[in-house]
Write a protein that holds these residues in place. Structure first.
Motif, PDB file in Angstrom:
ATOM      1  N   VAL A 209       3.988  -3.012  -3.220  1.00 46.22           N
ATOM      2  CA  VAL A 209       4.891  -1.720  -1.896  1.00 46.22           C
ATOM      3  C   VAL A 209       3.568  -1.782  -1.146  1.00 46.22           C
ATOM      4  O   VAL A 209       4.319  -1.664   0.639  1.00 46.22           O
ATOM      5  CB  VAL A 209       4.919  -0.932  -2.438  1.00 46.22           C
ATOM      6  N   ARG A 210       2.255  -1.481  -1.046  1.00 44.24           N
ATOM      7  CA  ARG A 210       1.595  -1.555  -0.460  1.00 44.24           C
ATOM      8  C   ARG A 210       0.972  -2.058   0.918  1.00 44.24           C
ATOM      9  O   ARG A 210       0.912  -2.238   1.789  1.00 44.24           O
ATOM     10  CB  ARG A 210      -0.029  -0.874  -0.922  1.00 44.24           C
ATOM     11  N   ASN A 212       3.529  -4.925   1.907  1.00 46.46           N
ATOM     12  CA  ASN A 212       4.395  -4.681   1.713  1.00 46.46           C
ATOM     13  C   ASN A 212       4.416  -3.831   3.748  1.00 46.46           C
ATOM     14  O   ASN A 212       4.498  -4.481   5.057  1.00 46.46           O
ATOM     15  CB  ASN A 212       5.751  -3.898   1.881  1.00 46.46           C
ATOM     16  N   ARG A 213       3.470  -2.326   3.588  1.00 44.15           N
ATOM     17  CA  ARG A 213       3.922  -1.285   4.007  1.00 44.15           C
ATOM     18  C   ARG A 213       2.308  -2.178   4.821  1.00 44.15           C
ATOM     19  O   ARG A 213       2.496  -1.992   6.710  1.00 44.15           O
ATOM     20  CB  ARG A 213       2.958   0.283   3.425  1.00 44.15           C
ATOM     21  N   ALA A 217       2.669  -3.030   9.111  1.00 48.18           N
ATOM     22  CA  ALA A 217       1.906  -2.104  10.142  1.00 48.18           C
ATOM     23  C   ALA A 217       0.295  -3.137  10.906  1.00 48.18           C
ATOM     24  O   ALA A 217       0.180  -2.553  11.987  1.00 48.18           O
ATOM     25  CB  ALA A 217       1.198  -0.700   9.644  1.00 48.18           C
ATOM     26  N   SER A 239       8.925   0.071  -0.673  1.00 45.16           N
ATOM     27  CA  SER A 239       8.725   0.096   0.674  1.00 45.16           C
ATOM     28  C   SER A 239       8.939   0.431   1.894  1.00 45.16           C
ATOM     29  O   SER A 239       8.234   0.963   2.916  1.00 45.16           O
ATOM     30  CB  SER A 239       8.443  -1.480   0.924  1.00 45.16           C
ATOM     31  N   GLY A 240       9.617   0.913   2.288  1.00 45.32           N
ATOM     32  CA  GLY A 240      10.866   1.268   3.356  1.00 45.32           C
ATOM     33  C   GLY A 240      11.087   0.725   3.737  1.00 45.32           C
ATOM     34  O   GLY A 240      10.204  -1.261   3.987  1.00 45.32           O
ATOM     35  N   ARG A 242      11.388  -0.229   7.566  1.00 48.42           N
ATOM     36  CA  ARG A 242      10.646  -1.162   8.028  1.00 48.42           C
ATOM     37  C   ARG A 242       9.464  -1.643   7.917  1.00 48.42           C
ATOM     38  O   ARG A 242       8.918  -2.605   8.321  1.00 48.42           O
ATOM     39  CB  ARG A 242      10.189   0.247   9.246  1.00 48.42           C
ATOM     40  N   ALA A 243       8.702  -2.371   6.213  1.00 50.28           N
ATOM     41  CA  ALA A 243       7.986  -2.453   5.866  1.00 50.28           C
ATOM     42  C   ALA A 243       9.112  -3.858   4.895  1.00 50.28           C
ATOM     43  O   ALA A 243       7.922  -5.188   4.671  1.00 50.28           O
ATOM     44  CB  ALA A 243       7.451  -2.185   4.389  1.00 50.28           C
ATOM     45  N   THR A 244      10.459  -3.797   5.329  1.00 46.76           N
ATOM     46  CA  THR A 244      10.730  -5.793   4.277  1.00 46.76           C
ATOM     47  C   THR A 244      11.472  -6.186   5.332  1.00 46.76           C
ATOM     48  O   THR A 244      11.946  -7.375   4.545  1.00 46.76           O
ATOM     49  CB  THR A 244      12.063  -4.823   3.566  1.00 46.76           C
TER      50      THR A 244
END
Length: 354
Positions: A209-210, A212-213, A217, A239-240, A242-244
């Motif tokens: 998850v981290r 992916n973010r 970014a 992840s959200g 915007r991060a996938t």
């Protein structure tokens, strides 16, 4: 804790802490659902099937000590659950020759101890065809491996070198990080310098998850796809959206699959736990498979004796969300799919061919 002769008690080993704790709740709920189903059908060997939760997110030796103590006391007669390979390697030598052990996590392959049965994916059937297809369809020629630093990522990456060569691609770099890593900046710089067009993610739970973010970014999602063999809907949500972007996953189960088995499973899960329950995902659902397989093994053998269970295992099959499944060399044979993230869900693209 003492044995209860009226019950067949199973240690359910799943992560309640650490990076994999993100899908621990789904693991427990899916296993409970399967146990209730088994008990409605008469239980195991004429006894009620009961689950004892054990935290598989603790240090491997601690987990092995805890489960072995339960076996020594006669408090459990079987073991199942999702936990990382380091835990399996610590646990199996201590208990697999004594009680049946159904391991539900995708893993690096090669486990052949008597008394160990495996429900999930291995790189040969999961990663190899996914890399080949992405090489063909997306022209991925340069892969960079980012994984946690333990046996599953390292051995899977070793296999990935061969898979890449078979498709005219190559591994341009590798980075292995401790479980619980938060800062991925040095790795992202290496990915950028490598000119990779594909990143193979072998990260667990919140580490993925981290990553992916941080990957999004940093802007790498605009030039480099990601492929993970351990990525479920709970991890997408964390992840959200915007991060996938351009994130692929390969597994034997996705919540968006619309087969008869998956639809029945989702109906049972929603009715039992409600619409706000954690998404079962492939990782949680694997624990449902684990309980069903354990019950099927015991039913076929007619005894908890490991020698008898091993002897009858090749004839065992069962029906679950992943379809009608049977064992080959103590591994469940199943369909594997490739999916692409669509915001917070997966769009299943195709069934992968072995």
């Amino acid at each position: 804790m003492f044995a209860d002769p009226s019950a067949f008690t199973v240690a359910l080993v799943f992560p309640q802490q650490g990076p994999a704790g993100i899908f621990g709740p789904a693991c427990e709920l899916c296993a409970r659902l399967a146990a209730e189903e088994v008990n409605r059908d008469g239980g195991v060997l004429g006894r009620e099937l009961r689950l004892i939760p054990v935290d598989g997110g603790a240090a491997p030796r601690e987990v092995a000590d805890r489960v072995e103590a339960l076996v020594d006391a006669g408090a459990v007669q079987g073991v199942t659950g999702w936990h990382i390979s380091s835990v399996r390697q610590a646990l199996a030598p201590r208990i697999a020759h004594r009680v049946p052990y159904v391991y539900t996590a995708l893993y690096e392959g090669g486990e052949d101890r008597a008394g160990v049965f495996l429900t999930s994916e291995t790189p040969h059937d999961q990663l190899r065809p996914a890399m080949a297809l992405l090489g063909l369809e997306r022209r991925v020629r340069r892969w960079f491996v980012v994984g946690n630093d333990y046996v599953w990522p390292r051995r899977t990456a070793r296999a990935a070198h061969a898979y890449a060569r078979a498709t005219g691609a190559r591994i341009t770099g590798e980075a292995y990080l401790p479980l619980g890593t938060h800062d991925f900046t040095p790795v992202l710089r290496r990915v950028e310098r490598s000119d990779a067009d594909g990143v193979l993610m072998l990260l667990v739970g919140n580490d993925a998850v981290r990553f992916n973010r941080a990957f999004a970014a940093y802007g790498l999602d605009a030039r480099c796809l990601r492929l993970s063999t351990l990525m479920d809907e709970n991890m997408l949500l964390a992840s959200g959206a915007r991060a996938t972007a351009d994130l692929y996953s390969t597994a034997g189960f996705f919540t968006s699959l619309a087969t008869a088995g998956t639809l029945d499973f989702h109906g049972l899960y929603a009715r039992r736990f409600g619409l706000d329950a954690p998404s079962p995902g492939s990782l949680g659902e694997s624990c449902y498979e684990g309980v069903l397989l354990l019950a099927a093994l015991l039913h076929r053998a007619g005894t908890p004796d490991i020698t008898r269970i091993d002897a009858t295992a090749p004839t065992v099959s069962y029906e679950g969300p992943r379809g009608h499944l049977h064992l080959h060399n103590n591994h469940v044979r199943q369909r594997i799919y490739l999916a692409r993230a669509d915001g917070l869900d997966f769009d299943v693209l195709t069934e992968l061919r072995p």
